[in-house]
Design an enzyme around this catalytic site. Structure first.
Site, PDB file in Angstrom:
ATOM      1  N   LEU A  10      25.812  49.260  32.223  1.00  0.00           N
ATOM      2  CA  LEU A  10      25.151  50.016  33.281  1.00  0.00           C
ATOM      3  C   LEU A  10      23.643  49.944  33.059  1.00  0.00           C
ATOM      4  O   LEU A  10      23.155  50.131  31.945  1.00  0.00           O
ATOM      5  CB  LEU A  10      25.611  51.469  33.256  1.00  0.00           C
ATOM      6  CG  LEU A  10      25.155  52.342  34.434  1.00  0.00           C
ATOM      7  CD1 LEU A  10      25.769  51.847  35.732  1.00  0.00           C
ATOM      8  CD2 LEU A  10      25.531  53.800  34.181  1.00  0.00           C
ATOM      9  N   GLY A  50      31.380  33.773  31.214  1.00  0.00           N
ATOM     10  CA  GLY A  50      30.529  33.013  32.123  1.00  0.00           C
ATOM     11  C   GLY A  50      31.290  32.193  33.139  1.00  0.00           C
ATOM     12  O   GLY A  50      30.725  31.312  33.793  1.00  0.00           O
ATOM     13  N   LEU A  54      28.902  43.969  31.904  1.00  0.00           N
ATOM     14  CA  LEU A  54      29.590  45.199  31.519  1.00  0.00           C
ATOM     15  C   LEU A  54      28.662  46.371  31.226  1.00  0.00           C
ATOM     16  O   LEU A  54      29.130  47.432  30.809  1.00  0.00           O
ATOM     17  CB  LEU A  54      30.464  44.933  30.280  1.00  0.00           C
ATOM     18  CG  LEU A  54      31.536  43.849  30.439  1.00  0.00           C
ATOM     19  CD1 LEU A  54      32.314  43.688  29.136  1.00  0.00           C
ATOM     20  CD2 LEU A  54      32.482  44.184  31.586  1.00  0.00           C
ATOM     21  N   HIS A 100      34.348  43.098  41.588  1.00  0.00           N
ATOM     22  CA  HIS A 100      35.265  43.898  40.771  1.00  0.00           C
ATOM     23  C   HIS A 100      36.692  43.418  41.028  1.00  0.00           C
ATOM     24  O   HIS A 100      37.071  43.185  42.187  1.00  0.00           O
ATOM     25  CB  HIS A 100      35.131  45.377  41.143  1.00  0.00           C
ATOM     26  CG  HIS A 100      35.952  46.283  40.285  1.00  0.00           C
ATOM     27  ND1 HIS A 100      35.615  46.594  38.990  1.00  0.00           N
ATOM     28  CD2 HIS A 100      37.115  46.944  40.544  1.00  0.00           C
ATOM     29  CE1 HIS A 100      36.525  47.406  38.482  1.00  0.00           C
ATOM     30  NE2 HIS A 100      37.449  47.636  39.406  1.00  0.00           N
ATOM     31  N   ASP A 160      30.621  50.656  39.411  1.00  0.00           N
ATOM     32  CA  ASP A 160      31.509  50.264  40.514  1.00  0.00           C
ATOM     33  C   ASP A 160      31.321  51.103  41.772  1.00  0.00           C
ATOM     34  O   ASP A 160      32.257  51.326  42.542  1.00  0.00           O
ATOM     35  CB  ASP A 160      32.979  50.326  40.066  1.00  0.00           C
ATOM     36  CG  ASP A 160      33.258  49.386  38.911  1.00  0.00           C
ATOM     37  OD1 ASP A 160      32.667  48.289  38.887  1.00  0.00           O
ATOM     38  OD2 ASP A 160      34.056  49.747  38.027  1.00  0.00           O
ATOM     39  N   ASN A 171      27.900  42.877  42.806  1.00  0.00           N
ATOM     40  CA  ASN A 171      28.905  42.840  41.743  1.00  0.00           C
ATOM     41  C   ASN A 171      30.249  42.487  42.366  1.00  0.00           C
ATOM     42  O   ASN A 171      30.491  42.765  43.545  1.00  0.00           O
ATOM     43  CB  ASN A 171      29.006  44.200  41.048  1.00  0.00           C
ATOM     44  CG  ASN A 171      29.999  44.185  39.894  1.00  0.00           C
ATOM     45  OD1 ASN A 171      29.891  43.358  38.995  1.00  0.00           O
ATOM     46  ND2 ASN A 171      30.968  45.082  39.921  1.00  0.00           N
ATOM     47  N   GLU A 220      38.605  35.966  44.000  1.00  0.00           N
ATOM     48  CA  GLU A 220      37.198  36.139  43.619  1.00  0.00           C
ATOM     49  C   GLU A 220      36.401  34.871  43.898  1.00  0.00           C
ATOM     50  O   GLU A 220      35.235  34.933  44.326  1.00  0.00           O
ATOM     51  CB  GLU A 220      37.097  36.501  42.134  1.00  0.00           C
ATOM     52  CG  GLU A 220      37.626  37.879  41.777  1.00  0.00           C
ATOM     53  CD  GLU A 220      37.456  38.179  40.300  1.00  0.00           C
ATOM     54  OE1 GLU A 220      36.475  37.701  39.702  1.00  0.00           O
ATOM     55  OE2 GLU A 220      38.311  38.887  39.732  1.00  0.00           O
TER      56      GLU A 220
END
Length: 367
Positions: free
Chosen positions: A256, A176, A254, A271, A312, A269, A341
């Site tokens: 799909l 988190g 994590l 990555h 991704d 998202n 990020e």
């Protein structure tokens, strides 16, 4: 003794009369890898500048003095006439104030350089504070130690008053950390948003505890509790739509899932690599950084993209880069990528809120 060139200062306009400096330093091994850091605040206690200088091999005390010295240099460069300094090094504070003698020859030169800079201000004072009052500088020290390089932060971003208010749905599977960073930006009014719902794919993570501590609305949706991906996806979609979110951000998610049409190009998202390289199922966390190092890459970074129903994949919104160093480990590279990020995700969210992102085919145009 440091020689001062008086012409240097005249190249800069005066920003403030009095600058507050928080300094810190630390060494892992003492002596060992070390860093000295400073945070500069203006008269309204707004951050002007912050930096940590990495030292390959030094003691704690040398790192403490390095933080002070570099902070004084920057404050003078910015035109301050007075400085108020706070440090959690009681030794350094008492040495600067003349209460303790500087007996260590290794510190004496740094002490004299610091005192030289102090005399260039019309007034100065230095006081001891406990570490809990010095968290920003302490954090910078650890960031530099993790990255094994200097860390620099410019002026704190202004309050976001131009974007429309967003209701965010946040999907997590782990610590988190990104969620809490986003929530902090919201509290500081740098993001015009609120977290309307947090959905975790696991019930036993640190991220779940952080969400509860932050008082954010939380739902646990575990994939194993549903007969198939369609049922799992429907539950997630229903919760998000019920919460009236207008943007979903995956933050260490994590799983799909199938995105409902109502949320098309409304799920982001981030990555920890430069997609389309090093993406796909299983490419998360340290798996990514190990692969980047193993491939001999010289550059890595992060990618913010809109999500599709493939791992991704989806139109890329933005990317930020950082170097891959010869002595990097997955941990040190991860720390450097995460710094990027923390910049990239909020920027992408702001662009979305401002209505500046347009998806054409597999490309995102910014207008």
């Amino acid at each position: 003794m440091r020689v001062f060139c008086s012409s240097r200062r005249r190249r800069y306009n005066r920003l403030v009369d009095t600058i507050t400096i928080f300094t810190d330093g630390g060494s892992r091994g003492n002596p060992g890898p070390a860093a000295g850091a400073f945070v500069l605040l203006d008269e309204n206690q707004k951050r002007i500048f912050a930096k940590a200088k990495f030292l390959p091999h030094a003691t704690n005390n040398i790192a403490e003095y390095t933080g002070l010295l570099t902070g004084l240099e920057k404050a003078y460069e910015l035109g301050a006439s007075a400085v108020k300094i706070y440090s959690d090094s009681e030794l350094m504070v008492k040495q600067i104030n003349g209460e303790y003698k500087v007996k260590n020859e290794g510190l004496r030169e740094l002490f004299e350089q610091c005192f030289d800079w102090l005399t260039k201000f019309k007034s100065w004072q230095i006081k001891h504070v406990f570490r809990e009052k010095n968290k920003q500088a302490d954090k910078l020290v650890n960031q530099a130690l993790d990255a094994k390089s200097d860390v620099e932060i410019g002026e704190k971003p202004a309050i976001d008053t131009t974007s429309k208010h967003l209701r965010l749905g946040v999907l997590i599977s782990g610590s988190g950390r990104t969620l809490i960073n986003i929530q902090q930006l919201i509290k500081e009014k740098q993001l015009n948003a609120e977290v309307a719902i947090v959905i975790s794919s696991r019930s036993d993570t640190v991220g779940v505890e952080k969400t509860k501590q932050a008082g954010l609305p939380l739902e646990i949706v575990r994939k194993k509790d549903y007969p198939d991906v369609n049922a799992f996806s429907k539950k997630i979609g229903d919760l998000l739509i019920e919460a009236k979110v207008n943007l979903v951000i995956q933050a260490g998610w994590l799983c799909l899932w199938k995105i409902p049409p109502e949320l098309d190009n409304k799920v982001m998202n981030i990555h920890p690599a430069l997609l389309p390289a090093f993406g796909g199922q299983g490419m998360w966390g340290h798996n990514v950084h190990e692969a980047v190092i193993e491939a001999g890459c010289k550059v890595s970074g992060c990618t913010v993209h809109f999500c599709t129903n493939e791992y991704d994949k989806g139109p890329i919104i933005s990317q930020r880069t950082c170097p891959v160093k010869d002595d990097d480990t997955p941990d040190t590279l991860a720390a450097r990528v995460f710094e990027q990020e923390c910049i990239a995700y909020p920027e992408a969210i702001k662009l979305f809120a401002s209505g500046k992102l347009f998806v054409i085919g597999n490309r995102v145009l910014t207008k």
